[in-house]
Design a protein around this motif. Structure first.
Motif, PDB file in Angstrom:
ATOM      1  N   THR A 123      19.339  89.210  50.225  1.00  0.00           N
ATOM      2  CA  THR A 123      19.702  89.122  51.254  1.00  0.00           C
ATOM      3  C   THR A 123      21.119  88.750  51.034  1.00  0.00           C
ATOM      4  O   THR A 123      22.293  89.437  51.328  1.00  0.00           O
ATOM      5  CB  THR A 123      19.322  87.848  51.559  1.00  0.00           C
ATOM      6  OG1 THR A 123      18.145  87.959  52.440  1.00  0.00           O
ATOM      7  CG2 THR A 123      19.906  86.591  52.448  1.00  0.00           C
ATOM      8  N   SER A 124      21.669  88.784  49.480  1.00  0.00           N
ATOM      9  CA  SER A 124      22.647  88.193  49.099  1.00  0.00           C
ATOM     10  C   SER A 124      23.864  89.937  49.076  1.00  0.00           C
ATOM     11  O   SER A 124      25.526  90.245  49.667  1.00  0.00           O
ATOM     12  CB  SER A 124      23.239  88.105  47.714  1.00  0.00           C
ATOM     13  OG  SER A 124      22.354  88.393  46.621  1.00  0.00           O
ATOM     14  N   TYR A 125      23.248  90.911  48.952  1.00  0.00           N
ATOM     15  CA  TYR A 125      23.737  92.433  48.895  1.00  0.00           C
ATOM     16  C   TYR A 125      24.076  92.515  50.568  1.00  0.00           C
ATOM     17  O   TYR A 125      25.390  92.895  50.388  1.00  0.00           O
ATOM     18  CB  TYR A 125      22.389  93.818  48.661  1.00  0.00           C
ATOM     19  CG  TYR A 125      22.231  95.006  48.756  1.00  0.00           C
ATOM     20  CD1 TYR A 125      22.775  95.588  47.660  1.00  0.00           C
ATOM     21  CD2 TYR A 125      22.380  95.220  50.200  1.00  0.00           C
ATOM     22  CE1 TYR A 125      23.361  97.295  48.230  1.00  0.00           C
ATOM     23  CE2 TYR A 125      22.763  96.655  50.850  1.00  0.00           C
ATOM     24  CZ  TYR A 125      23.203  97.169  49.021  1.00  0.00           C
ATOM     25  OH  TYR A 125      23.128  99.178  49.179  1.00  0.00           O
ATOM     26  N   PHE A 126      23.426  91.900  51.116  1.00  0.00           N
ATOM     27  CA  PHE A 126      23.589  92.508  52.850  1.00  0.00           C
ATOM     28  C   PHE A 126      25.381  91.812  53.389  1.00  0.00           C
ATOM     29  O   PHE A 126      26.414  91.666  53.785  1.00  0.00           O
ATOM     30  CB  PHE A 126      23.273  91.790  53.742  1.00  0.00           C
ATOM     31  CG  PHE A 126      21.964  93.794  54.093  1.00  0.00           C
ATOM     32  CD1 PHE A 126      23.203  95.382  54.412  1.00  0.00           C
ATOM     33  CD2 PHE A 126      20.507  94.207  53.562  1.00  0.00           C
ATOM     34  CE1 PHE A 126      21.844  96.235  54.524  1.00  0.00           C
ATOM     35  CE2 PHE A 126      20.567  95.227  54.047  1.00  0.00           C
ATOM     36  CZ  PHE A 126      20.472  96.309  54.337  1.00  0.00           C
ATOM     37  N   LYS A 127      25.010  90.424  53.028  1.00  0.00           N
ATOM     38  CA  LYS A 127      25.839  89.408  52.310  1.00  0.00           C
ATOM     39  C   LYS A 127      27.586  89.717  52.396  1.00  0.00           C
ATOM     40  O   LYS A 127      28.358  89.837  53.060  1.00  0.00           O
ATOM     41  CB  LYS A 127      25.385  88.454  51.747  1.00  0.00           C
ATOM     42  CG  LYS A 127      26.729  86.476  52.147  1.00  0.00           C
ATOM     43  CD  LYS A 127      26.391  85.504  51.152  1.00  0.00           C
ATOM     44  CE  LYS A 127      27.464  84.663  50.685  1.00  0.00           C
ATOM     45  NZ  LYS A 127      27.141  83.709  49.996  1.00  0.00           N
ATOM     46  N   TYR A 128      27.414  90.867  50.344  1.00  0.00           N
ATOM     47  CA  TYR A 128      28.389  90.970  50.932  1.00  0.00           C
ATOM     48  C   TYR A 128      29.007  91.789  51.037  1.00  0.00           C
ATOM     49  O   TYR A 128      30.233  91.978  51.566  1.00  0.00           O
ATOM     50  CB  TYR A 128      28.301  91.148  49.251  1.00  0.00           C
ATOM     51  CG  TYR A 128      27.896  89.830  48.033  1.00  0.00           C
ATOM     52  CD1 TYR A 128      29.000  89.295  48.363  1.00  0.00           C
ATOM     53  CD2 TYR A 128      27.493  90.154  46.833  1.00  0.00           C
ATOM     54  CE1 TYR A 128      28.261  88.132  47.552  1.00  0.00           C
ATOM     55  CE2 TYR A 128      26.393  89.633  46.175  1.00  0.00           C
ATOM     56  CZ  TYR A 128      27.587  88.194  45.994  1.00  0.00           C
ATOM     57  OH  TYR A 128      27.024  86.801  45.867  1.00  0.00           O
ATOM     58  N   ILE A 129      28.437  93.114  51.624  1.00  0.00           N
ATOM     59  CA  ILE A 129      28.587  93.840  52.422  1.00  0.00           C
ATOM     60  C   ILE A 129      29.284  93.427  54.180  1.00  0.00           C
ATOM     61  O   ILE A 129      30.558  93.758  54.405  1.00  0.00           O
ATOM     62  CB  ILE A 129      27.453  95.328  52.899  1.00  0.00           C
ATOM     63  CG1 ILE A 129      26.961  95.658  51.909  1.00  0.00           C
ATOM     64  CG2 ILE A 129      27.607  95.988  54.052  1.00  0.00           C
ATOM     65  CD1 ILE A 129      25.891  96.779  51.594  1.00  0.00           C
ATOM     66  N   PHE A 130      28.793  92.880  54.604  1.00  0.00           N
ATOM     67  CA  PHE A 130      28.992  92.111  55.509  1.00  0.00           C
ATOM     68  C   PHE A 130      30.132  91.688  55.387  1.00  0.00           C
ATOM     69  O   PHE A 130      31.483  91.516  56.785  1.00  0.00           O
ATOM     70  CB  PHE A 130      28.205  91.490  56.655  1.00  0.00           C
ATOM     71  CG  PHE A 130      26.885  91.611  56.672  1.00  0.00           C
ATOM     72  CD1 PHE A 130      27.705  93.075  57.809  1.00  0.00           C
ATOM     73  CD2 PHE A 130      26.085  91.721  56.778  1.00  0.00           C
ATOM     74  CE1 PHE A 130      25.871  93.668  58.741  1.00  0.00           C
ATOM     75  CE2 PHE A 130      24.790  92.691  57.371  1.00  0.00           C
ATOM     76  CZ  PHE A 130      25.000  93.775  57.822  1.00  0.00           C
ATOM     77  N   MET A 131      30.425  90.357  54.512  1.00  0.00           N
ATOM     78  CA  MET A 131      31.633  89.727  54.408  1.00  0.00           C
ATOM     79  C   MET A 131      32.978  90.948  53.935  1.00  0.00           C
ATOM     80  O   MET A 131      34.355  91.112  54.966  1.00  0.00           O
ATOM     81  CB  MET A 131      31.651  89.281  53.137  1.00  0.00           C
ATOM     82  CG  MET A 131      30.716  87.370  53.331  1.00  0.00           C
ATOM     83  SD  MET A 131      30.563  86.496  51.586  1.00  0.00           S
ATOM     84  CE  MET A 131      32.063  85.858  52.186  1.00  0.00           C
TER      85      MET A 131
END
Length: 184
Positions: free
Chosen positions: A162-170
């Motif tokens: 979840t945080s992996y994708f969060k950083y990518i999308f941010m």
């Protein structure tokens, strides 16, 4: 699991982004004559690897951390590439090869001894370096070695899918300004 996601996303990014990569490459030929920038960086377990990016500074610029470089070295195309973060796209090749991850601590230079020491003391080098991460989306760059190493270690301790994708999308959404460049 994250390595599999890295492979899939970097492969998709390279295939879908091929036209953009080609346009930037050709524009870079006119801008600097040498559109691809290669630099030895510190990788996982402090092993060297060659990072590839689109060139944003004149070819004769000193090989130093961005916060130590002179802003006048950045070309017009380079300014656009840095603001849009498109200069990072060739690193998808580093991700596909397993030298980097999409999310992880930004790879430093071997001459950044204070940062290397701080990261080594926190086991940050046990992970693959990344294109983006917690520090990048919070505007923490290599000019703050202790804070950067602490933030990298915190991110790695708590990294989930979840945080992996969060950083990518941010990052894609424009969060984070990248490394500061010294202004005259």
């Amino acid at each position: 699991m994250l390595r599999l996601v890295d492979i899939i996303l970097s492969l998709i990014g390279l295939l879908v982004g091929a036209p953009i990569l080609l346009v930037i490459y050709v524009a870079g030929l006119f801008d600097t004559g040498s559109p691809i920038f290669r630099q030895e960086r510190v990788g996982r377990n402090q092993k060297p690897f060659i990072l590839v990016k689109f060139r944003t500074m004149r070819p004769n610029t000193a090989s130093v951390a961005s916060h130590l470089a002179d802003a006048s070295a950045i070309t017009a195309l380079g300014t656009f590439l840095r603001r849009s973060k498109l200069d990072e796209l060739p690193q998808l090749w580093n991700v596909l090869k397993g030298e980097m991850s999409l999310v992880g601590p930004r790879p430093c230079l071997f001459n950044q001894t204070e940062l290397r020491s701080e990261r080594a003391s926190r086991a940050v080098f046990n992970a693959r370096p990344g294109i983006t991460g917690l520090a990048q989306v919070n505007n923490i760059d290599m000019s703050m070695p202790k804070l950067l190493a602490e933030t990298d270690a915190l991110m790695l301790q708590k990294l989930t899918l979840t945080s992996y994708f969060k950083y990518i999308f941010m990052t894609i959404g424009g969060k984070g300004a990248g490394d500061r460049v010294r202004r005259k």
